[in-house]
Write a protein that holds these residues in place. Structure first.
Motif, PDB file in Angstrom:
ATOM      1  N   LEU A  76      -3.663  -7.295 -41.743  1.00 19.49           N
ATOM      2  CA  LEU A  76      -4.716  -8.058 -42.613  1.00 19.49           C
ATOM      3  C   LEU A  76      -5.949  -7.839 -42.419  1.00 19.49           C
ATOM      4  O   LEU A  76      -6.913  -7.947 -43.259  1.00 19.49           O
ATOM      5  CB  LEU A  76      -4.297  -9.474 -42.867  1.00 19.49           C
ATOM      6  CG  LEU A  76      -4.783 -10.341 -43.928  1.00 19.49           C
ATOM      7  CD1 LEU A  76      -4.191  -9.617 -45.242  1.00 19.49           C
ATOM      8  CD2 LEU A  76      -4.284 -11.784 -43.805  1.00 19.49           C
ATOM      9  N   THR A  77      -6.500  -7.937 -41.140  1.00 14.33           N
ATOM     10  CA  THR A  77      -8.034  -7.670 -40.839  1.00 14.33           C
ATOM     11  C   THR A  77      -8.394  -6.478 -41.280  1.00 14.33           C
ATOM     12  O   THR A  77      -9.295  -6.343 -42.186  1.00 14.33           O
ATOM     13  CB  THR A  77      -8.051  -7.734 -39.280  1.00 14.33           C
ATOM     14  OG1 THR A  77      -7.320  -8.660 -38.754  1.00 14.33           O
ATOM     15  CG2 THR A  77      -9.551  -7.856 -38.860  1.00 14.33           C
ATOM     16  N   HIS A  78      -7.686  -5.471 -41.289  1.00 10.07           N
ATOM     17  CA  HIS A  78      -8.171  -4.191 -41.902  1.00 10.07           C
ATOM     18  C   HIS A  78      -8.114  -4.122 -43.414  1.00 10.07           C
ATOM     19  O   HIS A  78      -8.915  -3.708 -44.168  1.00 10.07           O
ATOM     20  CB  HIS A  78      -7.165  -2.961 -41.310  1.00 10.07           C
ATOM     21  CG  HIS A  78      -7.241  -2.890 -39.840  1.00 10.07           C
ATOM     22  ND1 HIS A  78      -8.326  -1.971 -39.402  1.00 10.07           N
ATOM     23  CD2 HIS A  78      -6.714  -3.450 -38.741  1.00 10.07           C
ATOM     24  CE1 HIS A  78      -8.055  -2.181 -38.024  1.00 10.07           C
ATOM     25  NE2 HIS A  78      -7.043  -2.845 -37.768  1.00 10.07           N
ATOM     26  N   ALA A  79      -7.025  -4.913 -43.841  1.00  8.50           N
ATOM     27  CA  ALA A  79      -7.093  -4.983 -45.363  1.00  8.50           C
ATOM     28  C   ALA A  79      -8.275  -5.868 -45.865  1.00  8.50           C
ATOM     29  O   ALA A  79      -8.893  -5.244 -46.819  1.00  8.50           O
ATOM     30  CB  ALA A  79      -5.701  -5.618 -45.729  1.00  8.50           C
ATOM     31  N   ILE A  80      -8.699  -6.850 -45.369  1.00  6.91           N
ATOM     32  CA  ILE A  80      -9.865  -7.744 -45.679  1.00  6.91           C
ATOM     33  C   ILE A  80     -10.989  -6.911 -45.468  1.00  6.91           C
ATOM     34  O   ILE A  80     -11.803  -6.939 -46.416  1.00  6.91           O
ATOM     35  CB  ILE A  80      -9.877  -8.895 -44.856  1.00  6.91           C
ATOM     36  CG1 ILE A  80      -8.625  -9.898 -45.424  1.00  6.91           C
ATOM     37  CG2 ILE A  80     -11.237  -9.641 -44.927  1.00  6.91           C
ATOM     38  CD1 ILE A  80      -8.446 -11.063 -44.302  1.00  6.91           C
ATOM     39  N   ASN A  81     -11.250  -6.026 -44.322  1.00  8.00           N
ATOM     40  CA  ASN A  81     -12.370  -5.320 -44.001  1.00  8.00           C
ATOM     41  C   ASN A  81     -12.533  -4.387 -45.209  1.00  8.00           C
ATOM     42  O   ASN A  81     -13.684  -3.989 -45.605  1.00  8.00           O
ATOM     43  CB  ASN A  81     -12.347  -5.022 -42.796  1.00  8.00           C
ATOM     44  CG  ASN A  81     -12.830  -6.003 -41.691  1.00  8.00           C
ATOM     45  OD1 ASN A  81     -13.300  -6.975 -41.718  1.00  8.00           O
ATOM     46  ND2 ASN A  81     -12.227  -5.623 -40.316  1.00  8.00           N
TER      47      ASN A  81
END
Lengths: 308, 271
Positions: B224-229
């Motif tokens: 999710l961190t990569h998705a948000i970034n």
């Protein structure tokens, strides 16, 4: 020689050390109704799944309409209509939507499937239920819908795994009637069952299976002729006395089987034998003379009853 | 006719596992959606909008602006992309876990599907495509709400829609792969246990720089961190090579997910 649609030689399936199907040979011919009769765990469903190209074999030869299921699964499944032991209708959809989408899974055009739905609803006697959700159907209706669904692709072979298990007698008879009609239309039926009456009603030819092997093969009539007598006399003396009198009964009849609750006596003339029993001073609590059935064949072949 | 259709695929790619029936599976999704599942789909749209109203307005009062990547933006601008990414994840996970688990174990729908001339890859791709369509419609609906409010400063922000589809694809394929191994309904809770902390700690509501380094490192492993970034970078117009890295993370998720799902469905149904 009629055309062989399903051809199996030395067909084997293992699950770990357990041999579910142990090198069986059989051929199913076009237009016939072929049965796999045996108790639960005999390997019938496993054999069906291999034929249905949803399970790979461990050894032997298997061809369905000349094709190898290991190589041509989708092409073989296109020829088959499958009625599984456990209903797997789409609960989120209505009766007619179930038929529609199943036809679409075969890649059939919309117009073709829509035309087919009417025919199938009539066949399954479900016209009134077309818009009902599947959950609202009775057990017998669900089975009929599952059969109708299997017919949407106009299969050459209809495979039914324990088609009437769990149905009440009336629902069973309706279902048998529908299956007869299909047989008359020339559909090849492949049926597994542990009900001997079902096998006698529906099958032209059958194999009797036990513990993964074939015990006998033939038509219901020829199996009964070969492995049993014309009539069976069932006598009950009460569970404590059955065993005690068995020895004495053996002197009157060539073949008897002791079951926990009754004694079966295999004879050509049941009434005459019953007369002899009374004449020798034995008085059974109840007695019944009946025709031999496949149940008796199975008992003869395995020493066990079909439903345990 | 069914036979001729099936035989037309002989010799084509993956003929034993795939019959080109993804559209038929989507058709099933649409029929089921019309009659029963639309409530769930509806709530999936409102969730991010409610978060945006509540946090964007409430916290936005206390914290009018926030620094991100050397730029100062309104708080609502900061969280909107994160909510978009999260809703893509939630929709995809619902479709590929709960939904798939019931069809697999309870209704046994896949057993029925795989008795036809379809293959396991058809089923996997069909279910995942359905999740993608949902991801796409959530993303479009959310954009239609936030863009007029001026919460998407960059034109690059439109690319957040395909990015949301990529994110949904990644989560759906992994979700379906995991679900295919689950034996009981309770085990599905493991996935949910992982989702909530991921949502709370993946930099949705504040920058990761507030965390100590070890926690930043851990959080950076989460998808999710990569998705948000990825979505935030696009919405704010901060285009750099790191975005390609975030997208790559999802491409790998998709490949792994599809591989394990097809293998597992094959093992379950073709054993």
């Amino acid at each position: 020689m009629p055309e062989s649609l399903i051809h199996a030689r030395g067909l084997t399936k293992k699950f770990g050390d357990f041999v579910a199907v142990n090198g069986i040979d059989f051929d199913v011919h076009k237009g016939e109704s072929f049965g796999l009769l045996g108790p639960n765990g005999a390997g019938k469903s496993t054999a069906m799944r291999m034929i249905g190209a949803t399970s790979s074999r461990d050894a032997g030869v298997l061809t369905i309409l000349g094709k190898d299921p290991d190589k041509h699964g989708p092409q073989i499944r296109a020829h088959l209509g499958v009625v599984p032991q456990q209903d797997n209708l789409d609960m989120q959809l209505s009766v007619s939507e179930n038929l529609y989408i199943y036809g679409r899974y075969f890649g059939l055009p919309r117009a073709f499937v829509k035309g087919k739905i009417e025919e199938l609803l009539t066949f399954a006697q479900l016209e009134e239920k077309r818009d009902a959700k599947v959950e609202a159907l009775s057990g017998g209706m669900k089975r009929r819908l599952t059969i109708a669904r299997a017919l949407v692709s106009e299969p050459e072979i209809l495979m039914l795994d324990e088609p009437t298990t769990g149905l009440d007698p009336q629902a069973r008879h309706i279902l048998w009637d529908r299956l007869f009609r299909l047989k008359e239309q020339g559909v090849t039926l492949l049926i597994t069952t542990h009900f001997m009456d079902e096998a006698e009603q529906l099958c032209d030819r059958l194999i009797v299976m036990d513990k993964g092997s074939i015990m006998a093969e033939g038509s219901p009539a020829s199996l009964i002729k070969d492995y049993s007598s014309k009539e069976v006399l069932e006598v009950r003396f009460g569970s404590d006395r059955n065993q005690e009198l068995a020895e004495k009964l053996r002197t009157l009849c060539e073949r008897i089987e002791e079951l926990p609750d009754r004694i079966l006596m295999y004879t050509e003339d049941g009434e005459a034998l019953l007369g002899q029993i009374y004449a020798s001073g034995m008085h059974p609590k109840t007695s019944l003379v009946r025709r031999s059935s496949l149940e008796d064949v199975f008992l003869r072949l395995t020493g066990r009853t079909l439903i345990e | 006719m069914a036979v001729a259709i099936a035989e037309a695929r002989i010799g084509k790619w993956g003929e034993r596992y795939y019959s080109g029936r993804v559209l038929q599976l989507l058709e099933r999704g649409l029929i089921a959606f019309r009659s029963s599942t639309w409530m769930i789909v509806f709530s999936g749209f409102f969730e991010p909008v409610l978060y945006l109203l509540s946090f964007g307005y409430g916290i936005g009062k206390l914290l009018p602006t926030i620094d991100v990547g050397g730029e100062t933006v309104k708080y609502a601008v900061f969280i909107a992309p994160a909510l978009l990414a999260t809703s893509a994840m939630n929709g995809a996970i619902y479709d590929s876990t709960m939904n798939v688990f019931f069809k697999l174990n309870h209704d046994r729908i896949y057993h029925g599907m795989l008795a036809t001339s379809m293959g396991p890859l058809d089923v996997a791709l069909g279910e995942i495509s359905w999740a993608l369509i949902r991801g796409l419609s959530y993303a479009c609906a959310f954009m239609a709400v936030v863009a007029p409010l001026g919460l998407i400063p960059s034109m690059w922000g439109y690319l957040a829609i395909p990015a949301a589809v990529l994110i949904a694809f990644g989560f759906a394929s992994i979700g379906m792969a995991l679900t295919s191994y689950m034996k009981s309904f309770q085990q599905l809770e493991i996935i949910n246990m992982f989702l909530l902390p991921m949502f709370l700690f993946s930099g949705s509501f504040y920058p990761l720089s507030v965390f100590p380094e070890w926690l930043q490192f851990t959080v950076n492993l989460f998808p999710l961190t990569h998705a948000i970034n990825l979505v935030r970078g696009l919405c704010l117009g901060h285009i750099n090579v790191a975005l390609a890295g975030h997208a790559m993370y999802f491409v790998i998720m998709i490949i792994c997910g599809l591989f394990f799902t097809t293998r597992r469905l094959n093992a379950l149904f073709m054993k």
